[in-house]
Design an enzyme around this catalytic site. Structure first.
Site, PDB file in Angstrom:
ATOM      1  CE1 TYR A 104      -3.069   3.082   0.854  1.00 38.95           C
ATOM      2  CE2 TYR A 104      -2.312   2.934   3.131  1.00 38.95           C
ATOM      3  CZ  TYR A 104      -3.024   3.589   2.150  1.00 38.95           C
ATOM      4  OH  TYR A 104      -3.700   4.748   2.457  1.00 38.95           O
ATOM      5  CB  ILE A 138      -8.022  -2.875   7.031  1.00 35.87           C
ATOM      6  CG1 ILE A 138      -7.318  -2.685   5.678  1.00 35.87           C
ATOM      7  CG2 ILE A 138      -7.110  -2.447   8.163  1.00 35.87           C
ATOM      8  CD1 ILE A 138      -7.008  -1.229   5.379  1.00 35.87           C
ATOM      9  CG  ASP A 165      -3.371  -3.604   7.059  1.00 37.91           C
ATOM     10  OD1 ASP A 165      -4.548  -3.970   6.894  1.00 37.91           O
ATOM     11  OD2 ASP A 165      -2.982  -2.442   6.822  1.00 37.91           O
ATOM     12  CE  LYS A 222      -9.496   1.005   2.934  1.00 43.71           C
ATOM     13  NZ  LYS A 222      -9.577   2.193   2.052  1.00 43.71           N
TER      14      LYS A 222
END
Length: 478
Positions: A150, A237, A235, A276
């Site tokens: 990201y 999410i 992570d 998200k």
């Protein structure tokens, strides 16, 4: 300015650590300057560089209409206004932490349970990541991060913490899967460069790939961090966006169930948010879940700098505690994400454009290597500029995600209605068809003619041959 004059501002204020000069953010600005609208600006830039989940938002609106007492700003909920408005304990509302812990289990198929006492809130995943870095590393220390990763991590993890990011190179030859060999090579290279590695950050499901890590890969990761005695930040999410087989496996599931593996739980930390999975980026609900008591304690104290408002906690506690709603929302969201993924991939395949096979996230990893003049990042940027300024679509080049190979692009598909998707596909197909032959002959991009008048655009999309219904946006304007 006199060079002997003392610097009035800090290095953070005068530096460029935020990374706004990245093409990732340049694309957003191009959209903001000339946003597409099917009636008012049919030749504008279509935003496909923003990973938002808007496909099931009306289900949330329906729930809110039927549960007005969930908000303290309604006639039904105002009775609790004083108590909620004055609550400021950085532990958070107990009912909020309970609801989030339960929801995290639900998005992971109820294969693992989460302890509400380990839930630490933060202002979005951005804040959660930064707080985690402050807890785990000192300025100059580094975290390994598999590529591509990201683009915002360069800001979120580095800007104010002083932490470095060391890429772990993953390649298209094995669909960018993370391997022990790649981890070892990155770790050893960092040692040679006198960089102190404090941890490994993985994103599962991956942004920008949209793929999930299987259990064996997660076991490899756990084995690596335990052997090196470094932290692991997972992570997760996008956990609730996985829409088809194989399902999502949380690192928490491996930690809890795989008893044959040696695992120091103090090294394991999870970052989560509601941005998200639920489509609530504006609510800024970020979560740190750590198995390390000291990290939980420190992160909770640091969360004072970026708390989630009690009004939002109150609302989320009520919504996420509604089991029937949560079940229906996650199922319908997955169904719609799968449909949109299929529409986009099939539309691109009509002109020979392939995407990496994926089953999660809100985007595809599109392969445009065949359209590059040369296999270089300079050629990738030239192609990207054509797509932004002539094709008028904001997609993000792989170089902004630190991809090791030029020609890959992230394309977001869940932040728009069906009409905008079809227009974007029409533009991309026209671009590819016009330039494939031109590239073969002269290796130069021809000036495109992709203008759509409002009338032609409307006729195209409401045609009986179009599989897409009119969007609410267009219905409201006609």
């Amino acid at each position: 300015m006199n060079e002997n004059q003392p610097q009035l501002l800090s290095k953070i204020a005068t530096g460029n650590g935020h990374g706004e000069d990245s093409p990732y953010f340049d694309g957003w600005r191009a959209y903001q300057d000339d946003p597409f609208h099917p009636i008012k600006n049919p030749n504008g830039v279509i935003q496909m560089g923003l990973a938002e989940n808007q496909l099931a938002s009306e289900l949330v609106q329906h729930w809110l209409a039927n549960n007005p007492g969930a908000s303290i700003c309604t006639r039904e909920g105002v009775r609790d206004f004083k108590a909620i408005a004055n609550f400021q304990d950085y532990h958070g509302l107990p009912e909020f932490r309970n609801a989030v812990a339960k929801f995290m289990g639900r998005t992971r198929g109820n294969t693992v349970t989460f302890d509400p006492e380990r839930i630490v809130m933060s202002s979005g995943a951005t804040g959660a990541h930064e707080v985690t870095m402050f807890c785990l590393a000192d300025p100059g220390d580094a975290f390994l991060v598999p590529t591509p990763y990201y683009a915002g991590f360069d800001r979120d993890l580095r800007w104010r913490t002083g932490v470095q990011l060391v890429p772990v190179i993953c390649e298209s030859s094995n669909d960018f899967k993370l391997t022990r060999k790649a981890l070892d090579e990155a770790y050893e290279k960092a040692k040679e460069d006198n960089i102190r590695i404090k941890g490994l950050l993985i994103t599962n499901p991956s942004n920008p790939l949209g793929t999930v890590m299987n259990r064996q890969t997660l076991r490899t990761v756990l084995g690596f961090i335990n052997e090196k005695h470094i932290h692991l930040v997972s992570d997760e999410i996008y956990a609730g966006t996985v829409f088809c087989y194989p399902g999502f496996t949380s690192i928490a599931e491996v930690v809890e169930e795989d008893k044959d593996m040696e695992c120091d739980r103090d090294l394991i930390h999870i970052v989560y948010s509601l941005s998200k999975d639920m489509g609530f980026p504006g609510f800024r609900v970020g979560i740190i879940y750590s198995y390390n008591d000291a990290v939980v304690s420190c992160a909770r104290k640091m969360s004072s700098f970026g708390l989630v408002s009690t009004q939002t906690q109150y609302l989320m506690a009520s919504m996420l505690s509604d089991d029937e709603f949560v079940k229906g929302f996650l199922e319908e969201s997955a169904k719609r994400l799968a449909q949109r993924y299929g529409v986009l991939c099939r539309g691109l395949e009509q002109v020979g454009i392939k995407c990496l096979a994926s089953n999660g996230g809100l985007f595809v990893w599109m392969d445009l290597r065949g359209l590059l003049k040369k296999a270089t990042f300079e050629a990738e940027m030239e192609l990207w500029r054509v797509i932004i300024h002539q094709v008028k679509i904001n997609i993000s080049p792989g170089s902004s995600f630190h991809c090791s190979e030029p020609g890959w692009f992230r394309v977001c598909y869940a932040n728009m209605d069906d009409r905008a998707v079809e227009v974007s596909l029409a533009r991309m197909r026209s671009f590819v068809r016009q330039n494939t032959e031109t590239k073969k002959k002269s290796c130069s991009y021809r000036k495109l003619s992709l203008s759509f008048s409002s009338r032609r655009l409307d006729e195209f999309l409401v045609s009986p041959h179009s599989p897409f219904p009119q969007s609410p946006l267009v219905k409201a304007s006609t």
